[in-house]
Design a protein around this motif. Sequence first.
Motif, PDB file in Angstrom:
ATOM      1  N   THR A   1       6.455   0.517 -10.677  1.00 23.91           N
ATOM      2  CA  THR A   1       6.437   1.562 -11.688  1.00 23.91           C
ATOM      3  C   THR A   1       7.866   1.748 -12.186  1.00 23.91           C
ATOM      4  O   THR A   1       8.796   1.099 -11.704  1.00 23.91           O
ATOM      5  CB  THR A   1       5.922   2.877 -11.095  1.00 23.91           C
ATOM      6  OG1 THR A   1       6.830   3.287 -10.042  1.00 23.91           O
ATOM      7  CG2 THR A   1       4.517   2.717 -10.521  1.00 23.91           C
TER       8      THR A   1
ATOM      9  N   ILE B   1       2.316   1.797  -3.382  1.00 24.86           N
ATOM     10  CA  ILE B   1       1.337   2.311  -4.342  1.00 24.86           C
ATOM     11  C   ILE B   1       1.130   3.804  -4.119  1.00 24.86           C
ATOM     12  O   ILE B   1       1.104   4.601  -5.083  1.00 24.86           O
ATOM     13  CB  ILE B   1       0.007   1.544  -4.213  1.00 24.86           C
ATOM     14  CG1 ILE B   1       0.172   0.112  -4.724  1.00 24.86           C
ATOM     15  CG2 ILE B   1      -1.107   2.255  -4.989  1.00 24.86           C
ATOM     16  CD1 ILE B   1      -1.020  -0.784  -4.454  1.00 24.86           C
ATOM     17  N   ARG B   2       0.985   4.202  -2.857  1.00 23.71           N
ATOM     18  CA  ARG B   2       0.758   5.620  -2.556  1.00 23.71           C
ATOM     19  C   ARG B   2       1.940   6.486  -2.978  1.00 23.71           C
ATOM     20  O   ARG B   2       1.752   7.641  -3.390  1.00 23.71           O
ATOM     21  CB  ARG B   2       0.471   5.804  -1.064  1.00 23.71           C
ATOM     22  CG  ARG B   2      -0.932   5.395  -0.652  1.00 23.71           C
ATOM     23  CD  ARG B   2      -1.289   5.949   0.707  1.00 23.71           C
ATOM     24  NE  ARG B   2      -0.423   5.424   1.740  1.00 23.71           N
ATOM     25  CZ  ARG B   2      -0.704   4.346   2.458  1.00 23.71           C
ATOM     26  NH1 ARG B   2      -1.821   3.679   2.229  1.00 23.71           N
ATOM     27  NH2 ARG B   2       0.122   3.911   3.389  1.00 23.71           N
ATOM     28  N   SER B   3       3.159   5.932  -2.872  1.00 21.12           N
ATOM     29  CA  SER B   3       4.344   6.699  -3.263  1.00 21.12           C
ATOM     30  C   SER B   3       4.713   6.477  -4.733  1.00 21.12           C
ATOM     31  O   SER B   3       5.776   6.893  -5.177  1.00 21.12           O
ATOM     32  CB  SER B   3       5.528   6.333  -2.364  1.00 21.12           C
ATOM     33  OG  SER B   3       5.796   4.950  -2.410  1.00 21.12           O
ATOM     34  N   ARG B   4       3.829   5.790  -5.456  1.00 16.56           N
ATOM     35  CA  ARG B   4       3.971   5.564  -6.898  1.00 16.56           C
ATOM     36  C   ARG B   4       5.224   4.753  -7.250  1.00 16.56           C
ATOM     37  O   ARG B   4       5.850   4.957  -8.287  1.00 16.56           O
ATOM     38  CB  ARG B   4       3.962   6.897  -7.658  1.00 16.56           C
ATOM     39  CG  ARG B   4       2.665   7.671  -7.470  1.00 16.56           C
ATOM     40  CD  ARG B   4       2.649   8.949  -8.269  1.00 16.56           C
ATOM     41  NE  ARG B   4       1.370   9.651  -8.084  1.00 16.56           N
ATOM     42  CZ  ARG B   4       1.053  10.806  -8.672  1.00 16.56           C
ATOM     43  NH1 ARG B   4       1.932  11.388  -9.487  1.00 16.56           N
ATOM     44  NH2 ARG B   4      -0.117  11.376  -8.448  1.00 16.56           N
TER      45      ARG B   4
ATOM     46  N   ARG C   1       2.748  -0.475  -8.893  1.00 13.79           N
ATOM     47  CA  ARG C   1       1.616  -0.213  -9.766  1.00 13.79           C
ATOM     48  C   ARG C   1       0.321  -0.203  -8.966  1.00 13.79           C
ATOM     49  O   ARG C   1       0.146  -0.980  -8.028  1.00 13.79           O
ATOM     50  CB  ARG C   1       1.535  -1.289 -10.848  1.00 13.79           C
ATOM     51  CG  ARG C   1       2.686  -1.252 -11.827  1.00 13.79           C
ATOM     52  CD  ARG C   1       2.699  -2.459 -12.723  1.00 13.79           C
ATOM     53  NE  ARG C   1       1.353  -2.797 -13.216  1.00 13.79           N
ATOM     54  CZ  ARG C   1       1.144  -3.604 -14.246  1.00 13.79           C
ATOM     55  NH1 ARG C   1       2.171  -4.131 -14.888  1.00 13.79           N
ATOM     56  NH2 ARG C   1      -0.078  -3.874 -14.628  1.00 13.79           N
ATOM     57  N   SER C   2      -0.581   0.672  -9.347  1.00 13.04           N
ATOM     58  CA  SER C   2      -1.829   0.835  -8.603  1.00 13.04           C
ATOM     59  C   SER C   2      -2.845  -0.262  -8.889  1.00 13.04           C
ATOM     60  O   SER C   2      -3.838  -0.390  -8.166  1.00 13.04           O
ATOM     61  CB  SER C   2      -2.453   2.199  -8.928  1.00 13.04           C
ATOM     62  OG  SER C   2      -2.752   2.296 -10.308  1.00 13.04           O
ATOM     63  N   ASP C   3      -2.599  -1.087  -9.918  1.00 11.32           N
ATOM     64  CA  ASP C   3      -3.589  -2.099 -10.287  1.00 11.32           C
ATOM     65  C   ASP C   3      -3.258  -3.489  -9.750  1.00 11.32           C
ATOM     66  O   ASP C   3      -3.896  -4.472 -10.139  1.00 11.32           O
ATOM     67  CB  ASP C   3      -3.732  -2.159 -11.811  1.00 11.32           C
ATOM     68  CG  ASP C   3      -2.423  -2.531 -12.517  1.00 11.32           C
ATOM     69  OD1 ASP C   3      -1.363  -2.488 -11.853  1.00 11.32           O
ATOM     70  OD2 ASP C   3      -2.470  -2.847 -13.709  1.00 11.32           O
TER      71      ASP C   3
ATOM     72  N   ASN D   1       0.830  -1.216   0.000  1.00 11.54           N
ATOM     73  CA  ASN D   1       0.000   0.000   0.000  1.00 11.54           C
ATOM     74  C   ASN D   1       0.855   1.253   0.000  1.00 11.54           C
ATOM     75  O   ASN D   1       0.583   2.208  -0.744  1.00 11.54           O
ATOM     76  CB  ASN D   1      -0.921   0.001   1.233  1.00 11.54           C
ATOM     77  CG  ASN D   1      -2.284  -0.603   0.948  1.00 11.54           C
ATOM     78  OD1 ASN D   1      -2.907  -0.291  -0.064  1.00 11.54           O
ATOM     79  ND2 ASN D   1      -2.731  -1.477   1.827  1.00 11.54           N
TER      80      ASN D   1
END
Length: 204
Positions: free
Chosen positions: A190, A135-138, A141-143, A132
């Motif tokens: 990412t 994802i928040r810090s990019r 991946r968000s998916d 998590n």
Amino acid sequence: MPDFTLPAASLEAAMPVFHRYGLHTATDEVLAAALHTSAAELTAQFPSRELLVHHAMLADMERQKREHRELYEQFQTAVERLYGLLQLGLRDLATVPGQFYLDLQTGFPQTWEAVMDHLNSYSAPQLQQLLNDGIRSRLFRSDINIQLVTKILIEQLNLLLNPQVFPPDRYNMREVFRSIFLYYIRGICTDEGARIAAEHFARL
């Protein structure tokens, strides 16, 4: 319930003895020597082997948590922390003989339940929180499916240590680790996360 005078940290020293000699067959004398006490004092504090194993395992879980806090102080990004946790988990699992957890499950059900509770209430949520955070810090991946990825990571550790799959006399385990986790975790990263992952693995 005995009055424990042995500090929890010292009980960690019982774990290598149990790994080497077995949960049932490690002698009180060898355990007492590892814990810097006498066999008489050890049995006075822990009248049963079940009680000693249980508290030694609890102490070892606290040791893991302490090392994780130190790891988090050393690394700031979710990607590096995730790799670090996996390396610590691999190091710990590599010291445990294959029969150990089976003996724990069959002979010490209360302690086995505590181990499962630790996995479900601490280890899995810890990995999920890291995902998590990433994802928040990019960085991740968000998916991604966080619960599924958590399960895959845990199972990959077990796969890595399966001697039938990766016999240690045929495979360099550091290279196996890199091959499993570098490419998998890079796949959920990412571009920025993948860059950090590559830099981290370059230091291994």
